[in-house]
Write an enzyme that holds these catalytic residues in place. Structure first.
Site, PDB file in Angstrom:
ATOM      1  N   LYS A   1       9.163   3.093 -10.115  1.00  0.00           N
ATOM      2  CA  LYS A   1       7.986   2.275 -10.450  1.00  0.00           C
ATOM      3  C   LYS A   1       7.759   2.331 -11.959  1.00  0.00           C
ATOM      4  O   LYS A   1       7.912   3.394 -12.579  1.00  0.00           O
ATOM      5  CB  LYS A   1       6.771   2.821  -9.696  1.00  0.00           C
ATOM      6  CG  LYS A   1       5.504   1.989  -9.835  1.00  0.00           C
ATOM      7  CD  LYS A   1       4.348   2.574  -9.011  1.00  0.00           C
ATOM      8  CE  LYS A   1       3.100   1.710  -9.089  1.00  0.00           C
ATOM      9  NZ  LYS A   1       1.974   2.262  -8.308  1.00  0.00           N
TER      10      LYS A   1
ATOM     11  N   SER B   1      -0.484  -1.029  -5.363  1.00  0.00           N
ATOM     12  CA  SER B   1       0.118  -1.462  -6.604  1.00  0.00           C
ATOM     13  C   SER B   1       1.635  -1.272  -6.652  1.00  0.00           C
ATOM     14  O   SER B   1       2.299  -1.904  -7.470  1.00  0.00           O
ATOM     15  CB  SER B   1      -0.501  -0.695  -7.777  1.00  0.00           C
ATOM     16  OG  SER B   1      -0.177   0.688  -7.707  1.00  0.00           O
TER      17      SER B   1
ATOM     18  N   SER C   1      -1.908   2.928  -2.981  1.00  0.00           N
ATOM     19  CA  SER C   1      -0.861   2.129  -3.630  1.00  0.00           C
ATOM     20  C   SER C   1       0.572   2.430  -3.188  1.00  0.00           C
ATOM     21  O   SER C   1       1.486   1.713  -3.572  1.00  0.00           O
ATOM     22  CB  SER C   1      -0.950   2.277  -5.148  1.00  0.00           C
ATOM     23  OG  SER C   1      -2.005   1.490  -5.642  1.00  0.00           O
TER      24      SER C   1
END
Lengths: 487, 69, 477
Positions: free
Chosen positions: A66, A141, A165
């Site tokens: 990420k 997210s 997330s």
């Protein structure tokens, strides 16, 4: 499609160990797929070279990272315009540990800017498509990580979870997402959103992979005062029964805000748990209802300070030709942050400001105390707490962008767990129709995944993984799109 | 933006329903104290690395418009 | 016109002299190439986290104990939020409502608290002549950023510039004695702000206060405070009001300029630092640190006065000036048992200070403690008179050496009760019949002429007291 794509990370480790698979070939396969993707799940793809991982526990299995994690020498932006060009001089501890264990770096995945969002639509790199249905969001997210794994663009990926997330995108993409106990994994090098809530974790195709990634990510880090590491070694799950385990549904749940299809899949999951020997009970979590309110004060408050360092002085992008210091701050931050980030900075600044601190920030922290007490009491009478991971299936791109509050309400099941710092996993539980009105059979046209969230007491990840593993084995769930997206 | 912020603030006021007098606030969930570091130097960054990300590198430092303006 | 009383509180920043910064492993530095002592943590890079320096916390506890503060069983760090280029994270990690050291007291001045925080970086201002055409700019050097600080806050217990200066000198000596800071005002390792208000004598309510920032010498602190008291007094006398504001004192002109008004005051939005866990020193640790404290200046001054019989002012001077005190003790040690302690004190604080300056470290001078001890011994033995001894000290300060050798080489040996001196005194009496008559009629002032004659003859080696004694004897006075 290549059979290699069907291998989970753990299977790939074994195959690499046996010499059945070449690490370079595996890396190239994923790297080329990542470079040629069409769902916008990656923001950059790494070096084609594979470091020599022979003999290391992860044996060269590629991993997607990420964009919230700093990786030395790789542009790291948390998907924000304000960090354009930022090349970290260091690597986040969690990523360095995975690399030390032999994981090969595949690329950076898309995400909501600074991890603020539940749909991955708040990214400077644009929205990500859900591999199950390209008109829908992958969740957020960690949307890019989930979409990449679901689409077979990575065997697994790291995510981060502040209020859901990891868990929510895992649920939206039919994957396993584990948010470990706060402190289990170092936050050093993970760009901070809300420091008292942020926790890194795995997004994987199955529970075994989640255990495997946790094993090599976790650990006390002297660079993070709040890190403790796990209190016990992470074990690969192998249980076959849930006998003697109590799974509690928190009461009251307001099912009005939950899609009927999600509720149906959840009820079915409860039956499967019982069939596997588990017992379903109810526990009161009287303050869970106030968790969203507390969360949407605490997280923005911490974020408002965490994001102050983005000032265009030492790194990142500065507005052109500032006329003075104030102008530099105003335009750099005004141009550099997206609307959701600005919204949260404003909310947080307000909640901390003189005269409002007690009514907002302090009150929210008191609510947090009550929530911790609720969970402590609940776990005295059960082993796990279960809920749907999210109240809906993946929604359409653009559907909720005009209504931040509606977007926030989607976090109702994940946020209380985050406030308490508890470990929680989202496991695929079944499918629902695309409008969420009913459960759907595996293979049904347009069906979308629904996740089951299982929550355990602090540092009981092993027990949590065992329970999730048994549940996973007991669930008929269509393989993810990686099996049909291939070719 | 104002409308959206008002909606969120209106929502969080939900907390006001609770009687919380005397409840200690929780700032962190880890129950730790005294996590400290020995006073041992670690290498600093080489100057060029420290300045590598600077939007305005100036005279071996980080340039900004004159303070006070 | 009303009589006013000034009420002054001080905020003192002490830079600790640990090896590394407060929250990262970069070495502390002073005057090094800008930005060569930085790392991702102290540059506030994304994703970095602070980890507190154990030694800095020990130092803060030491300071707290030396100032008789309560050491908090549990204290927390807070974030203090504001934007400025010298603040890399956009907040300073400080302490707010749970400082490590609570209320305390030093020499009658009550302390509010002492807390830990990190120092800001340094803005180097580059003028219009810089390389950007026509634009003045600032270059930031983050070397200092993150240096551990202890901020000591007094209650409004001080009432004049002179008192502030004297108390601050004691505080400096105390912290220096602890060995936790260089406490050097010129280099900024000791910095002081003052909150100043005045009120009519007898009124208990405090007046509107102003804050005087960053005075960098003891002299300027005294002058700055007195100037601000005078300014406030003039305002009230003229029927005007004091505005709450922050002021800068310019020692060159003696003027005060406003930096910002109350309206421009920051809302720092303090909240608990979520990246750090509480500091909770155990009672055992506190006891261990307490037991390790050296003798502190206030106690030392009392000991000098009560046990060594040194005058109060001299005792304070020696005790509050760490270098002087240490030197004095070396001289005492060199002098050994039975030394004239009071005379040694006087020679160190009087003659030696007059020659090397009150701010110098005598240990770094050419006068070794042994030499000074010997010189005082020579004076005690009347082997050299005061005038001669001062000449010896001049030589010692100039180039060091051995007092006996200097006395010998310069011919400074005192002329004691010898036949030679007696002969010279006889000659003096003979040459000054008027003075002899005056003396005989009781006018002792006339002795001056006799002593003058003797001194001239002996080139100053005679001792005035001794001459007087012999004259009295000879004249039967």
């Amino acid at each position: 499609m290549s059979d290699l794509l069907k291998l989970t990370a753990a299977q790939a480790v074994e195959a690499l160990g046996r010499g059945d698979v070449d690490a370079g070939e595996l890396h190239s396969l994923y790297r080329e797929r990542a470079a040629g993707e069409t769902i916008n799940s990656y923001v950059s793809v790494g070096d084609p070279l594979v470091p020599d991982a022979a003999g290391k526990p992860l044996a060269g299995v590629p991993i997607a990272v990420k964009d919230l994690f700093c990786v030395e020498g790789i542009e790291t932006r948390a998907c924000s315009k304000i960090l354009t060009g930022y090349i970290p001089p260091y690597t986040a501890t969690a990523i360095a540990r995975l690399q030390d264990a032999g994981a090969s770096y595949l690329g950076k995945t898309n995400m909501d800017e600074f991890a603020m969002g539940s749909s991955n639509e708040n990214s400077a790199f644009g929205a990500v498509q859900n591999p199950w249905d390209p008109t829908r969001v992958p969740g957020g997210s960690s949307g890019g990580s989930a979409a990449a794994v679901a689409a077979g663009l990575a065997p697994w990926a790291t995510g981060t979870d502040t209020g859901g997330s990891i868990r929510q995108p895992a649920a939206f993409c039919g994957l396993v997402g584990l948010k470990p106990t706060y402190g289990a994994i170092s936050r050093y090098g993970m760009i901070a959103f809300a420091s008292s809530l942020d926790q890194a974790g795995p997004i994987t195709r199955d529970v075994t992979d989640a255990a495997l990634m946790l094993k090599y990510m976790q650990g006390r880090d002297e660079m993070d005062s709040t890190s403790t590491g796990m209190t016990e070694d992470v074990m690969m799950p192998s249980s076959e029964s849930l006998a003697g385990k109590k799974f509690a549904i928190p009461a009251p749940i307001d099912w009005n805000g939950v899609q009927p299809g999600v509720k149906e899949v959840f009820d079915l999951a409860c039956k499967r748990i019982e069939a596997a020997g588990g017992e379903i009970v109810e526990v009161p979590l009287p303050h869970a209802d106030y968790a969203l309110s507390a969360y949407y004060v605490i997280a923005p408050a911490e974020a408002s300070a965490n994001l102050s360092r983005f000032d265009g002085v030492r790194f990142g992008e500065r507005a052109a030709d500032p006329t003075g210091l104030t102008d530099m701050y105003e335009r750099t931050r005004g141009d550099g942050f997206g609307p959701e980030v600005k919204r949260r900075i404003m909310l947080g600044t307000y909640a901390l400001s003189s005269g409002y601190y007690d009514a907002y920030y302090n009150r929210a922290q008191q609510v947090r105390t009550k929530i911790l007490e609720d969970y402590a009491a609940a776990f005295s009478s059960c082993d796990f707490i279960i809920t749907p991971t999210a109240p809906s299936v993946a929604f359409g791109i653009g559907e909720k962008t005009d209504d931040p509050l509606a977007m926030y309400l989607g976090d109702l099941f994940t946020v209380p767990v985050s406030l308490a710092g508890l470990p929680a996993i989202s496991v695929p539980a079944g499918l629902a129709t695309s409008d969420g009105s009913a459960a759907a059979e595996p293979g049904a046209d347009g069906a979308l995944p629904v996740g089951l969230q299982i929550v355990a007491p602090h540092f009981r990840e092993n027990a949590l993984l065992e329970a999730a593993y048994v549940f996973e084995q007991a669930t008929e769930f269509a393989d993810g799109p990686w099996t049909w997206a291939g070719s | 933006m104002t409308r959206e912020l008002s909606a969120v603030l209106g929502y969080v006021e939900h907390m006001n329903e609770l009687e919380l007098d005397g409840v200690e606030p929780t700032a962190r969930v880890v129950d730790l104290v005294n996590v400290l570091r020995e006073d041992q130097p670690r290498p600093s960054l080489p100057l060029d690395v420290a300045l590598a990300n600077a939007p305005d590198e100036a005279d071996g430092g980080f340039g900004v418009p004159a303070a006070g303006s | 016109m009303a009589e006013y009383e000034a009420v002054i509180g001080l905020e003192i920043h002490v830079q600790l002299s640990t090896a590394t910064k407060m929250f990262c492993g970069c070495r502390l530095s002073f005057g090094d190439t800008p930005n060569t002592h930085t790392c991702p943590v102290c540059l506030g890079h994304p994703g970095t986290l602070p980890v507190p320096n154990e030694e800095a916390i020990r130092s803060a506890i030491k300071i707290g104990l030396a100032l008789n503060c309560e050491i908090a069983p549990r204290s927390m760090f807070h974030r203090k939020n504001y934007f400025y280029p010298d603040l890399p994270k956009g907040y300073q990690i400080s302490q707010f409502d749970s400082p490590i050291c609570g209320e305390g007291e030093l020499a009658g001045v009550q302390l509010e608290r002492a807390h830990m925080e990190e120092d800001a970086a340094k803005n180097i201002h580059v003028g219009d002549s810089g390389r950007v055409h026509g634009a003045s700019r600032t270059v930031v050097d983050y070397n200092r950023g993150g240096t551990p600080l202890v901020e000591i806050v007094t209650k409004p217990d001080i009432h004049s510039g002179a008192q502030a200066r004297e108390w601050l000198q004691l505080l400096r000596a105390t912290v220096k004695q602890l060995g936790v800071s260089d406490v050097n005002m010129e280099e900024g390792s000791l910095r002081c702000d003052a909150n100043i208000s005045i009120r009519p004598v007898g009124q208990t309510e405090l007046g509107v206060k102003t804050e005087l920032k960053n005075m960098n010498s003891f002299r300027f602190i005294e002058r700055g405070i007195d100037a601000e008291i005078a300014r406030q007094t003039a305002l009230l006398d003229a029927g005007e009001k004091v505005q709450q504001e922050t002021l800068h004192f310019d020692p060159a002109t003696g003027s005060l300029t406003s930096l910002r008004s109350k309206e421009e005051a920051h809302d720092y939005r303090y909240f608990p630092e979520p990246d750090l866990v509480p500091v909770a020193p155990s009672p055992e640790l506190i006891d261990e640190i307490r037991a390790s404290l050296p003798e502190l200046p206030l106690a030392k001054a009392e000991r000098y006065e009560n046990e060594l019989g040194i005058a109060a002012d001299t005792a304070k001077f020696l005790a509050f000036n760490a270098d002087m005190g240490a030197y004095f003790e070396s001289v005492l040690a060199a002098a050994g048992e039975g030394a004239n302690v009071k005379r040694i004190g006087d020679w160190v604080t009087g003659e030696l200070v007059a020659r090397i300056g009150a701010d110098a470290n005598p240990a770094e001078s050419n006068v070794s403690p042994e030499a000074l001890a010997r010189l005082v011994e020579l004076v005690n033995e009347k082997a050299v008179n005061n005038t001669g001894a001062k000449t010896v000290l001049d030589k010692l300060v100039e180039g060091g050496g051995d007092p006996d050798a200097i006395v010998e080489a310069e011919g400074l040996a005192a002329m004691g009760d010898s036949d030679e001196l007696a002969g010279i005194i006889d000659a003096a009496l003979e040459a000054n019949p008027k003075a002899v008559d005056d003396l005989k009629s009781g006018n002792m002032k006339a002795i001056g002429a006799i002593i003058g004659f003797v001194m001239k003859q002996t080139q100053g080696r005679a001792d005035g007291g001794e001459v007087t004694r012999i004259v009295r004897e000879k004249l039967g006075l």
